[in-house]
Design a protein around this motif. Sequence first.
Motif, PDB file in Angstrom:
ATOM      1  N   THR A  41      -8.714  70.428  46.204  1.00 19.02           N
ATOM      2  CA  THR A  41      -8.744  70.305  44.745  1.00 19.02           C
ATOM      3  C   THR A  41      -9.250  68.907  44.407  1.00 19.02           C
ATOM      4  N   LEU A  42      -9.619  68.735  43.168  1.00 22.61           N
ATOM      5  CA  LEU A  42      -9.972  67.396  42.712  1.00 22.61           C
ATOM      6  C   LEU A  42      -8.944  66.939  41.694  1.00 22.61           C
ATOM      7  N   HIS A  43      -8.498  65.710  41.864  1.00 26.44           N
ATOM      8  CA  HIS A  43      -7.708  65.079  40.827  1.00 26.44           C
ATOM      9  C   HIS A  43      -8.622  64.058  40.159  1.00 26.44           C
ATOM     10  N   TYR A  44      -8.269  63.680  38.949  1.00 27.89           N
ATOM     11  CA  TYR A  44      -9.151  62.818  38.173  1.00 27.89           C
ATOM     12  C   TYR A  44      -8.369  61.617  37.662  1.00 27.89           C
ATOM     13  N   GLN A  45      -8.929  60.421  37.908  1.00 30.15           N
ATOM     14  CA  GLN A  45      -8.276  59.206  37.426  1.00 30.15           C
ATOM     15  C   GLN A  45      -9.101  58.598  36.288  1.00 30.15           C
ATOM     16  N   PRO A  46      -8.438  58.362  35.147  1.00 31.10           N
ATOM     17  CA  PRO A  46      -9.173  57.808  34.005  1.00 31.10           C
ATOM     18  C   PRO A  46      -9.525  56.330  34.195  1.00 31.10           C
ATOM     19  N   ARG A  47     -10.606  55.937  33.550  1.00 32.02           N
ATOM     20  CA  ARG A  47     -10.928  54.505  33.458  1.00 32.02           C
ATOM     21  C   ARG A  47     -11.259  54.244  31.993  1.00 32.02           C
ATOM     22  N   VAL A  48     -10.921  53.055  31.553  1.00 32.27           N
ATOM     23  CA  VAL A  48     -11.047  52.769  30.126  1.00 32.27           C
ATOM     24  C   VAL A  48     -11.839  51.495  29.867  1.00 32.27           C
ATOM     25  N   HIS A  49     -12.351  51.395  28.651  1.00 33.54           N
ATOM     26  CA  HIS A  49     -13.010  50.184  28.179  1.00 33.54           C
ATOM     27  C   HIS A  49     -11.949  49.070  28.169  1.00 33.54           C
ATOM     28  N   ALA A  50     -12.286  47.921  28.762  1.00 36.25           N
ATOM     29  CA  ALA A  50     -11.277  46.873  28.956  1.00 36.25           C
ATOM     30  C   ALA A  50     -10.703  46.354  27.638  1.00 36.25           C
ATOM     31  N   VAL A  51     -11.510  46.336  26.589  1.00 34.72           N
ATOM     32  CA  VAL A  51     -11.047  45.768  25.324  1.00 34.72           C
ATOM     33  C   VAL A  51     -10.472  46.833  24.389  1.00 34.72           C
ATOM     34  N   THR A  52     -11.222  47.924  24.186  1.00 34.92           N
ATOM     35  CA  THR A  52     -10.779  48.926  23.211  1.00 34.92           C
ATOM     36  C   THR A  52      -9.782  49.926  23.808  1.00 34.92           C
ATOM     37  N   GLY A  53      -9.771  50.063  25.112  1.00 33.50           N
ATOM     38  CA  GLY A  53      -8.871  51.035  25.756  1.00 33.50           C
ATOM     39  C   GLY A  53      -9.389  52.459  25.672  1.00 33.50           C
ATOM     40  N   VAL A 261      -3.406  52.192  33.832  1.00 32.01           N
ATOM     41  CA  VAL A 261      -4.143  53.037  32.884  1.00 32.01           C
ATOM     42  C   VAL A 261      -3.749  54.502  33.071  1.00 32.01           C
ATOM     43  N   GLY A 262      -3.715  54.943  34.296  1.00 33.69           N
ATOM     44  CA  GLY A 262      -3.331  56.327  34.593  1.00 33.69           C
ATOM     45  C   GLY A 262      -3.539  56.616  36.064  1.00 33.69           C
ATOM     46  N   LYS A 263      -2.660  57.457  36.617  1.00 31.88           N
ATOM     47  CA  LYS A 263      -2.812  57.858  38.013  1.00 31.88           C
ATOM     48  C   LYS A 263      -3.766  59.045  38.088  1.00 31.88           C
ATOM     49  N   PRO A 264      -4.322  59.297  39.283  1.00 35.61           N
ATOM     50  CA  PRO A 264      -5.124  60.516  39.421  1.00 35.61           C
ATOM     51  C   PRO A 264      -4.277  61.727  39.041  1.00 35.61           C
ATOM     52  N   PRO A 271      -5.857  66.287  28.770  1.00 38.63           N
ATOM     53  CA  PRO A 271      -5.610  66.283  27.329  1.00 38.63           C
ATOM     54  C   PRO A 271      -4.292  65.587  26.959  1.00 38.63           C
ATOM     55  N   LEU A 272      -3.255  65.849  27.765  1.00 44.32           N
ATOM     56  CA  LEU A 272      -1.959  65.212  27.511  1.00 44.32           C
ATOM     57  C   LEU A 272      -2.061  63.703  27.703  1.00 44.32           C
ATOM     58  N   TRP A 273      -2.715  63.289  28.797  1.00 38.66           N
ATOM     59  CA  TRP A 273      -2.894  61.853  29.050  1.00 38.66           C
ATOM     60  C   TRP A 273      -3.608  61.211  27.867  1.00 38.66           C
ATOM     61  N   LEU A 274      -4.649  61.885  27.384  1.00 36.41           N
ATOM     62  CA  LEU A 274      -5.427  61.350  26.271  1.00 36.41           C
ATOM     63  C   LEU A 274      -4.572  61.140  25.030  1.00 36.41           C
ATOM     64  N   SER A 275      -3.727  62.115  24.729  1.00 32.98           N
ATOM     65  CA  SER A 275      -2.922  61.988  23.503  1.00 32.98           C
ATOM     66  C   SER A 275      -1.879  60.880  23.638  1.00 32.98           C
ATOM     67  N   VAL A 276      -1.258  60.784  24.818  1.00 30.65           N
ATOM     68  CA  VAL A 276      -0.261  59.728  25.039  1.00 30.65           C
ATOM     69  C   VAL A 276      -0.942  58.358  25.053  1.00 30.65           C
ATOM     70  N   HIS A 277      -2.056  58.273  25.766  1.00 34.52           N
ATOM     71  CA  HIS A 277      -2.770  57.008  25.901  1.00 34.52           C
ATOM     72  C   HIS A 277      -3.263  56.532  24.539  1.00 34.52           C
ATOM     73  N   HIS A 278      -3.745  57.474  23.741  1.00 36.41           N
ATOM     74  CA  HIS A 278      -4.257  57.147  22.422  1.00 36.41           C
ATOM     75  C   HIS A 278      -3.145  56.604  21.542  1.00 36.41           C
ATOM     76  N   ALA A 279      -2.000  57.285  21.593  1.00 35.97           N
ATOM     77  CA  ALA A 279      -0.851  56.842  20.812  1.00 35.97           C
ATOM     78  C   ALA A 279      -0.433  55.443  21.244  1.00 35.97           C
ATOM     79  N   ARG A 280      -0.441  55.211  22.555  1.00 37.06           N
ATOM     80  CA  ARG A 280       0.006  53.932  23.087  1.00 37.06           C
ATOM     81  C   ARG A 280      -0.946  52.803  22.696  1.00 37.06           C
ATOM     82  N   SER A 281      -2.273  53.095  22.774  1.00 40.20           N
ATOM     83  CA  SER A 281      -3.200  51.996  22.498  1.00 40.20           C
ATOM     84  C   SER A 281      -3.284  51.690  21.011  1.00 40.20           C
ATOM     85  N   GLU A 282      -2.729  52.593  20.177  1.00 39.02           N
ATOM     86  CA  GLU A 282      -2.709  52.307  18.731  1.00 39.02           C
ATOM     87  C   GLU A 282      -1.435  51.615  18.321  1.00 39.02           C
ATOM     88  N   ALA A 283      -0.426  51.663  19.221  1.00 35.50           N
ATOM     89  CA  ALA A 283       0.884  51.097  18.902  1.00 35.50           C
ATOM     90  C   ALA A 283       0.847  49.581  18.839  1.00 35.50           C
TER      91      ALA A 283
END
Length: 283
Positions: A41-53, A261-264, A271-283
């Motif tokens: 299987t493939l797992h996927y690890q996110p990477r983000v823009h260093a400033v904007t997240g 940022v996130g584990k693989p 989608p869940l990671w995105l919603s949590v991460h988005h909420a966190r980076s806006e906090a």
Amino acid sequence: QSKANGRDMARFFTSDMNERAQQRLHVESKLRHAIERDELTLHYQPRVHAVTGALTGVEALLRWRNDELGSVPPAEFIPIAEESGQIVAIGDWVISQACEQHAIWQREGLGRVPVSVNMSALQLRDSALIDKLREAMQTRGVQPSDIEIELTESSLMDATAETLAQLRALKALGVMLSIDDFGTGYSSLNYLHRFPIDKLKVDRSFVHPTDEDVTGMAIARAVIGLGHALGLQVVAEGVETDEEAQTLRAARCDELQGFLVGKPMAPDMLPLWLSVHHARSEA
Ligand code: C2E
Ligand code: MG
Ligand code: MG
Ligand code: MG
């Protein structure tokens, strides 16, 4: 003999070279059926823009689960797959699967999520590589600029005319190219500007030093400066703490990847990671 003991047994026997060679052969023979038996299987690890997240992409990482051997980490089975030549077939599977997942996320409304795949030296030498890649992307409607190929320094080391031609063909296809684990191999500053590379990934040993050593981050800073001087994007891998992220941002690192940022994760978790991460980076 329980299944779970298989791997412990393998470790127990490593003192004996002969047993060790046999264990490798055993793993190799199991790996030979891994694709047809649906064990990869493939797992996927996110990477983000260093400033904007903001999410900039995900890295596809192989996972192998075998009934007898249990979960075998890539660090154990990739070298075996490389030595036995199986990495070419496995790598083809990874490319198809990653393109498939890109299309699924897009269908699900996540937008175009750029996907990076790791590529071994043997795959780079495969004369059919370009055709296979083009076909994998075209059949699923994936734009080449959404696919990034991660190469290690060692696979670029034998800087032959064929390697250079292959890299140019990959660039012509439109995919992104990055050098993985940068700083751990024999870096030749000479090939860096000759090769059509887009990105450097600073190895995690410089980003998250195992002891209280400060030289690691100094090297990371130097690599960021070097990358930028050559017009390359720089990604830091293995970012685990806020402090590391802070230092990397101050050093103008472009993207961050790591447990902070996130584990693989399995693809349906994105989608869940995105919603949590988005909420966190806006906090
Ligand atoms: P890599 O390409 O450098 O991938 C990053 C590795 O670091 C992954 O290990 C990932 O889980 C781990 N990692 C990410 N963030 C952190 C962090 O913050 N802390 C720590 N301690 N680790 C972190 P993984 O998944 O075990 O993969 C190991 C290596 O196996 C990869 O290193 C890559 O070289 C190879 N590999 C994995 N999948 C493939 C594949 O499809 N093809 C090929 N050729 N190699 C692969
Ligand atoms: Mg990688
Ligand atoms: Mg890496
Ligand atoms: Mg690494």
